[in-house]
Design an enzyme around this catalytic site. Structure first.
Site, PDB file in Angstrom:
ATOM      1  N   LYS A   1      -4.576  11.009   5.159  1.00 20.09           N
ATOM      2  CA  LYS A   1      -3.772  10.301   6.453  1.00 20.09           C
ATOM      3  C   LYS A   1      -2.927  11.531   7.190  1.00 20.09           C
ATOM      4  O   LYS A   1      -1.867  11.723   6.613  1.00 20.09           O
ATOM      5  CB  LYS A   1      -3.130   8.630   5.510  1.00 20.09           C
ATOM      6  CG  LYS A   1      -3.934   8.380   4.946  1.00 20.09           C
ATOM      7  CD  LYS A   1      -3.033   7.708   3.529  1.00 20.09           C
ATOM      8  CE  LYS A   1      -4.211   7.275   2.667  1.00 20.09           C
ATOM      9  NZ  LYS A   1      -5.313   6.643   2.542  1.00 20.09           N
TER      10      LYS A   1
ATOM     11  N   HIS B   1       0.486  -1.518   0.129  1.00 26.43           N
ATOM     12  CA  HIS B   1       0.439  -0.277   0.034  1.00 26.43           C
ATOM     13  C   HIS B   1       0.800   1.396   0.461  1.00 26.43           C
ATOM     14  O   HIS B   1       0.392   2.860   0.376  1.00 26.43           O
ATOM     15  CB  HIS B   1      -1.148  -0.279   1.674  1.00 26.43           C
ATOM     16  CG  HIS B   1      -2.612   0.966   1.597  1.00 26.43           C
ATOM     17  ND1 HIS B   1      -2.054   1.765   2.447  1.00 26.43           N
ATOM     18  CD2 HIS B   1      -3.263   0.798   0.377  1.00 26.43           C
ATOM     19  CE1 HIS B   1      -2.939   2.893   1.989  1.00 26.43           C
ATOM     20  NE2 HIS B   1      -3.788   2.323   0.913  1.00 26.43           N
TER      21      HIS B   1
ATOM     22  N   HIS C   1      -9.331  11.857   1.330  1.00 26.00           N
ATOM     23  CA  HIS C   1      -7.884  10.170   1.662  1.00 26.00           C
ATOM     24  C   HIS C   1      -7.409  11.048   2.426  1.00 26.00           C
ATOM     25  O   HIS C   1      -5.968  10.813   2.730  1.00 26.00           O
ATOM     26  CB  HIS C   1      -8.024  10.354   0.476  1.00 26.00           C
ATOM     27  CG  HIS C   1      -7.232   8.812   0.118  1.00 26.00           C
ATOM     28  ND1 HIS C   1      -6.291   8.730  -0.240  1.00 26.00           N
ATOM     29  CD2 HIS C   1      -7.937   7.513   0.407  1.00 26.00           C
ATOM     30  CE1 HIS C   1      -6.253   6.365  -0.280  1.00 26.00           C
ATOM     31  NE2 HIS C   1      -7.119   6.511   0.170  1.00 26.00           N
TER      32      HIS C   1
END
Length: 438
Positions: A358, A179, A356
């Protein structure tokens, strides 16, 4: 002439042998995956105590993280926040166009759209002028890429590899994806964050069609370790060990940021991401800001966050609102909100589009950036890359961006949670049963 019907006394026709073999192997593979998921060990977190008082000002968290993770604490780095595609993609493409020796791009998402085609064109152009171009795609996350673009890059001289494509010999670890999102140019400038190469990320989060996300331009000695995270996954995919000054050049200090690179892999007995979260929460004195697109944490991490709020730390959690790329995760996330709100955590839902981002910022001095989400998949199943950054000036820039996002969000209160119907709560609890895979 009509074909005569088969008599009930006749034996049923058998499936071809190759189909029966596929069904057997498929069933065995599914059984193995279910066993692996059920038998997976809980997150390896430390005891819920700290040798010093929680929130004590004498703790240098960067030093503590580096020591406990056996990771380098690098000084002399510079971090630049890039918000949304309008800032992120031009900065990345400019570095690719100016590359002299090497371009390494590792991404989980490489989908479709004009921006994805532009990246393919620029990578191909760099390869044609003699730059060593290596593109590493996760075989699951990047499966939507146009095959013609891959062929275009390869014909230009770029090396393209796929991380863990589905094969019989990797069924046991196919669920473990990379990822990581890393771009390193000439071994000197790196980018990481949450952005994938796809049309969803273009623009400035102005509407539901354009996602909200952050990426970061990085310079200084810590770049070597982001290059290392690329090299680790490249080694598995290609059987090639990267070396030389084109990949790992000498790096001089360029800024004031101290940084701890945190590169994690599935199956590690001790994983650095939950420990980093836990240490940041336990040592926070005044404020914790969290933005995550997927909030499905381990119970111990949730307790650490609530404990910080109960001892007076201002804790804010920003999650997606009506726009979410995974409805299942949204449902599971909602099961945590009552406990968080009761503990004093403020929960906000971002309204304009998919969020989205983080990010974790503690006491406006320490930040965690990179690819991990706040969920079990990032902690236990995926390869991830994160960087803990100690730099008050950089942290203040993140706080300003976070505050702007809150102005476009709606806060959830206990009244909102109590209005959810029995059907909604049942649906949310059912989604939580899949927590280990979310």
């Amino acid at each position: 002439m009509a074909e005569p019907r088969q008599s009930p006394d006749c034996p049923p026709r058998k499936l071809p042998l190759w189909i029966r073999i596929l069904l057997v192997f498929g069933s065995l593979s599914l059984a193995w995956q279910l066993y692996s998921w059920a038998a997976s060990e809980p997150i390896d977190l430390p005891p819920q105590t700290l040798s010093t008082r929680p929130g004590a000002g004498s703790v240098d968290v960067a030093v503590m993280l580096a020591a406990h993770l056996n990771a380098p604490l690098t000084a002399g780095n510079r971090f630049t926040l890039l918000e949304n595609g309008d800032e992120i993609f031009p900065a990345m493409l400019a570095e690719i166009r100016n590359a002299k020796r090497s371009v390494h791009l590792l991404t989980y998402v490489y989908w479709t759209g004009d921006i994805a085609h532009t990246f393919a064109n620029e990578l191909a152009a760099a390869a044609r002028r003699g730059v060593e171009v290596r593109l590493l795609l996760d075989a699951f996350g990047a499966r939507k890429i146009d095959p013609d673009w891959v062929e275009q890059m390869e014909q230009a001289g770029a090396e393209v590899e796929w991380f863990r494509p589905l094969r019989w010999d990797n069924l046991d670890n196919f669920n473990n994806r990379t990822h990581r999102k890393v771009l390193v140019v000439d071994g000197r400038v790196a980018f990481t964050g949450g952005v994938g190469i796809a049309q969803e990320w273009v623009g400035d989060a102005q509407d539901a069609e354009h996602w909200r996300d952050d990426h970061f331009r990085i310079e200084g000695p810590v770049v070597r370790y982001l290059q290392g995270s690329f090299a680790e996954n490249w080694r598995e995919a290609s059987d090639v060990v990267l070396a030389g000054d084109a990949v790992f050049p000498p790096l001089q200090p360029v800024g004031d940021a101290r940084a701890v690179p945190i590169s994690t892999a599935p199956g590690d007995h001790f994983t650095g991401i939950p420990l980093t979260y836990w240490m940041m929460f336990r040592t926070a004195r005044e404020e914790i800001l969290i933005a995550t697109p997927y909030y499905v944490p381990d119970p111990n991490l949730e307790l650490g966050l609530m404990e910080a709020a109960r001892r007076g730390v201002k804790v804010t959690l920003l999650v997606p609102g009506p726009y979410q790329d995974s409805a299942l995760v949204r449902y599971a996330s909602r099961t945590y909100y009552r406990g968080l709100i009761e503990a004093g955590v403020r929960v906000f839902e971002f309204q304009p589009t998919v969020m989205h981002t983080k990010l974790v910022v503690v006491d406006r001095t320490l930040a965690l950036i990179g690819s991990p989400n706040f969920d079990s998949r990032s902690i236990e199943l995926n390869y991830e890359i994160a960087v803990a950054v100690h730099d008050p000036e950089f942290a203040q820039r993140l706080v300003a961006s976070y505050t702007h996002d809150l102005s476009r969000s709606e806060e959830l209160g206990m009244r909102d949670v109590e209005q959810w119907s029995l059907l909604e709560r049942t649906r949310d609890s059912a989604a939580l049963l899949l927590r280990d895979q979310l």
